[in-house]
Design a protein around this motif. Sequence first.
Motif, PDB file in Angstrom:
ATOM      1  N   TYR A 112      36.297  41.689  34.542  1.00  0.00           N
ATOM      2  CA  TYR A 112      36.810  40.472  35.180  1.00  0.00           C
ATOM      3  C   TYR A 112      37.574  40.794  36.450  1.00  0.00           C
ATOM      4  O   TYR A 112      37.364  40.203  37.491  1.00  0.00           O
ATOM      5  CB  TYR A 112      37.720  39.698  34.219  1.00  0.00           C
ATOM      6  CG  TYR A 112      36.935  38.847  33.275  1.00  0.00           C
ATOM      7  CD1 TYR A 112      36.456  37.610  33.662  1.00  0.00           C
ATOM      8  CD2 TYR A 112      36.642  39.310  32.002  1.00  0.00           C
ATOM      9  CE1 TYR A 112      35.715  36.836  32.794  1.00  0.00           C
ATOM     10  CE2 TYR A 112      35.891  38.546  31.128  1.00  0.00           C
ATOM     11  CZ  TYR A 112      35.432  37.303  31.531  1.00  0.00           C
ATOM     12  OH  TYR A 112      34.694  36.558  30.682  1.00  0.00           O
ATOM     13  N   ASP A 113      38.506  41.721  36.326  1.00  0.00           N
ATOM     14  CA  ASP A 113      39.388  42.010  37.454  1.00  0.00           C
ATOM     15  C   ASP A 113      38.816  43.148  38.293  1.00  0.00           C
ATOM     16  O   ASP A 113      38.712  44.282  37.817  1.00  0.00           O
ATOM     17  CB  ASP A 113      40.776  42.407  36.912  1.00  0.00           C
ATOM     18  CG  ASP A 113      41.794  42.533  38.028  1.00  0.00           C
ATOM     19  OD1 ASP A 113      41.399  42.610  39.208  1.00  0.00           O
ATOM     20  OD2 ASP A 113      43.000  42.557  37.705  1.00  0.00           O
ATOM     21  N   PRO A 114      38.443  42.855  39.553  1.00  0.00           N
ATOM     22  CA  PRO A 114      37.855  43.901  40.395  1.00  0.00           C
ATOM     23  C   PRO A 114      38.746  45.142  40.505  1.00  0.00           C
ATOM     24  O   PRO A 114      38.241  46.235  40.755  1.00  0.00           O
ATOM     25  CB  PRO A 114      37.697  43.215  41.753  1.00  0.00           C
ATOM     26  CG  PRO A 114      37.609  41.750  41.441  1.00  0.00           C
ATOM     27  CD  PRO A 114      38.500  41.554  40.249  1.00  0.00           C
ATOM     28  N   THR A 131      33.181  38.158  39.446  1.00  0.00           N
ATOM     29  CA  THR A 131      33.998  37.771  40.603  1.00  0.00           C
ATOM     30  C   THR A 131      33.368  38.313  41.887  1.00  0.00           C
ATOM     31  O   THR A 131      33.200  37.588  42.870  1.00  0.00           O
ATOM     32  CB  THR A 131      35.428  38.327  40.470  1.00  0.00           C
ATOM     33  OG1 THR A 131      35.962  37.898  39.225  1.00  0.00           O
ATOM     34  CG2 THR A 131      36.327  37.827  41.601  1.00  0.00           C
ATOM     35  N   LEU A 132      33.008  39.598  41.882  1.00  0.00           N
ATOM     36  CA  LEU A 132      32.414  40.184  43.086  1.00  0.00           C
ATOM     37  C   LEU A 132      31.032  39.606  43.374  1.00  0.00           C
ATOM     38  O   LEU A 132      30.667  39.410  44.533  1.00  0.00           O
ATOM     39  CB  LEU A 132      32.331  41.710  42.951  1.00  0.00           C
ATOM     40  CG  LEU A 132      33.669  42.448  42.986  1.00  0.00           C
ATOM     41  CD1 LEU A 132      33.438  43.952  43.048  1.00  0.00           C
ATOM     42  CD2 LEU A 132      34.517  42.009  44.183  1.00  0.00           C
ATOM     43  N   ALA A 134      30.175  36.595  42.776  1.00  0.00           N
ATOM     44  CA  ALA A 134      30.431  35.281  43.371  1.00  0.00           C
ATOM     45  C   ALA A 134      30.900  35.422  44.814  1.00  0.00           C
ATOM     46  O   ALA A 134      30.502  34.639  45.690  1.00  0.00           O
ATOM     47  CB  ALA A 134      31.462  34.519  42.530  1.00  0.00           C
ATOM     48  N   VAL A 135      31.744  36.424  45.084  1.00  0.00           N
ATOM     49  CA  VAL A 135      32.180  36.673  46.469  1.00  0.00           C
ATOM     50  C   VAL A 135      30.957  36.937  47.349  1.00  0.00           C
ATOM     51  O   VAL A 135      30.809  36.364  48.429  1.00  0.00           O
ATOM     52  CB  VAL A 135      33.160  37.881  46.548  1.00  0.00           C
ATOM     53  CG1 VAL A 135      33.376  38.311  47.992  1.00  0.00           C
ATOM     54  CG2 VAL A 135      34.502  37.530  45.905  1.00  0.00           C
ATOM     55  N   ILE A 138      28.992  33.737  48.038  1.00  0.00           N
ATOM     56  CA  ILE A 138      29.633  32.849  49.014  1.00  0.00           C
ATOM     57  C   ILE A 138      29.461  33.424  50.417  1.00  0.00           C
ATOM     58  O   ILE A 138      29.109  32.715  51.357  1.00  0.00           O
ATOM     59  CB  ILE A 138      31.127  32.639  48.666  1.00  0.00           C
ATOM     60  CG1 ILE A 138      31.252  31.828  47.363  1.00  0.00           C
ATOM     61  CG2 ILE A 138      31.854  31.915  49.801  1.00  0.00           C
ATOM     62  CD1 ILE A 138      32.671  31.677  46.847  1.00  0.00           C
TER      63      ILE A 138
ATOM     64  N   ARG B  22      41.292  34.928  41.015  1.00  0.00           N
ATOM     65  CA  ARG B  22      40.682  36.180  41.493  1.00  0.00           C
ATOM     66  C   ARG B  22      39.653  35.924  42.577  1.00  0.00           C
ATOM     67  O   ARG B  22      39.619  36.606  43.587  1.00  0.00           O
ATOM     68  CB  ARG B  22      40.010  36.914  40.333  1.00  0.00           C
ATOM     69  CG  ARG B  22      40.992  37.744  39.594  1.00  0.00           C
ATOM     70  CD  ARG B  22      40.356  38.412  38.384  1.00  0.00           C
ATOM     71  NE  ARG B  22      41.417  38.797  37.490  1.00  0.00           N
ATOM     72  CZ  ARG B  22      41.388  38.690  36.183  1.00  0.00           C
ATOM     73  NH1 ARG B  22      40.326  38.207  35.584  1.00  0.00           N
ATOM     74  NH2 ARG B  22      42.414  39.066  35.452  1.00  0.00           N
ATOM     75  N   LEU B  23      38.793  34.933  42.333  1.00  0.00           N
ATOM     76  CA  LEU B  23      37.743  34.647  43.313  1.00  0.00           C
ATOM     77  C   LEU B  23      38.327  34.006  44.566  1.00  0.00           C
ATOM     78  O   LEU B  23      38.070  34.444  45.687  1.00  0.00           O
ATOM     79  CB  LEU B  23      36.676  33.734  42.680  1.00  0.00           C
ATOM     80  CG  LEU B  23      35.525  33.320  43.597  1.00  0.00           C
ATOM     81  CD1 LEU B  23      34.811  34.545  44.161  1.00  0.00           C
ATOM     82  CD2 LEU B  23      34.541  32.433  42.843  1.00  0.00           C
ATOM     83  N   ARG B  26      40.409  36.425  46.784  1.00  0.00           N
ATOM     84  CA  ARG B  26      39.572  37.428  47.430  1.00  0.00           C
ATOM     85  C   ARG B  26      38.799  36.834  48.610  1.00  0.00           C
ATOM     86  O   ARG B  26      38.738  37.386  49.698  1.00  0.00           O
ATOM     87  CB  ARG B  26      38.537  37.948  46.423  1.00  0.00           C
ATOM     88  CG  ARG B  26      38.604  39.438  46.290  1.00  0.00           C
ATOM     89  CD  ARG B  26      38.024  39.962  45.035  1.00  0.00           C
ATOM     90  NE  ARG B  26      38.857  41.077  44.676  1.00  0.00           N
ATOM     91  CZ  ARG B  26      38.600  42.344  44.994  1.00  0.00           C
ATOM     92  NH1 ARG B  26      37.522  42.662  45.671  1.00  0.00           N
ATOM     93  NH2 ARG B  26      39.418  43.296  44.631  1.00  0.00           N
ATOM     94  N   ILE B  27      38.197  35.690  48.353  1.00  0.00           N
ATOM     95  CA  ILE B  27      37.364  35.091  49.396  1.00  0.00           C
ATOM     96  C   ILE B  27      38.269  34.580  50.536  1.00  0.00           C
ATOM     97  O   ILE B  27      37.889  34.620  51.702  1.00  0.00           O
ATOM     98  CB  ILE B  27      36.435  33.995  48.787  1.00  0.00           C
ATOM     99  CG1 ILE B  27      35.207  33.785  49.673  1.00  0.00           C
ATOM    100  CG2 ILE B  27      37.116  32.685  48.530  1.00  0.00           C
ATOM    101  CD1 ILE B  27      34.104  34.761  49.456  1.00  0.00           C
TER     102      ILE B  27
END
Lengths: 149, 149
Positions: A112-114, A131-132, A134-135, A138, B22-23, B26-27
């Motif tokens: 979960y946590d990068p 999370t990454l 999804a980054v 986007i 988190r997301l 980061r973004i």
Amino acid sequence: MAIIKGTVKKKEYYIVIIGCGRLGSRIASLLSSQGHSVVVVDRDEDALQALSYEFSGFTILGEATELDTLKNAKLDKADIALVLSPDDNTNIMIALVAKEYFSTPRVIARVYDPNNLEVFSQFGIEIICPTLLAVESIKEALEIAGDES
Amino acid sequence: MAIIKGTVKKKEYYIVIIGCGRLGSRIASLLSSQGHSVVVVDRDEDALQALSYEFSGFTILGEATELDTLKNAKLDKADIALVLSPDDNTNIMIALVAKEYFSTPRVIARVYDPNNLEVFSQFGIEIICPTLLAVESIKEALEIAGDES
């Protein structure tokens, strides 16, 4: 980028999935519909019962942090362990046990946590970090729009 | 697949990000380091304070489900709204308000439960579904190994 190439080379795998949440249950149904042998472990009976009708594998009700549960899941025979519990620390522990104690050839864990990525990588555990992912999605979406200008 | 091409064609955007988890955090740092104007909204002061030093945009402490908060964030001037709260229902609501009330050209929302994807899509909201991204990653990882056999 969240996935490193592995070494398993069979067509049909024996796959143990730890954690039957949204990701675990989806991937369990998918893999079992593809003909793989799948065992899903979760401590929540409701989660296991919510598996779709497509799922034709086995379920094990139990704590995956207990060695006996993982032995029941025959993790020592598994080609792949997918470690998808909702907690990074639990996932590190189970993934390490899969890798070192059961010698599972491929261990893929959700992180979960990068900030925890490095800990997993340094033990040779492959990682999935939503999370990454999804980054990246986007970024990609905004770049596509930018390219059109 | 979780992203549909949009229509914004500038090089620098005014971007409102709802949710500083988190997301979101980061973004936010990424986009502000790329020169975009970024405003982040969250109801949790600690979350906003945890933004990295790279983040040079503005923060707004408030409930994004209240119209005044979104007005303060100047959502009517935004090119893009990224709706990343941890709750699908909250995200549907805010994304709809961004789209219909503030006429934000591009609205991208995170969807946790893949069963909710259709609701978002039918309102023209672009979606990021980390669960499906992770499913794709795992599929890809296993297919890569399969192709090598």
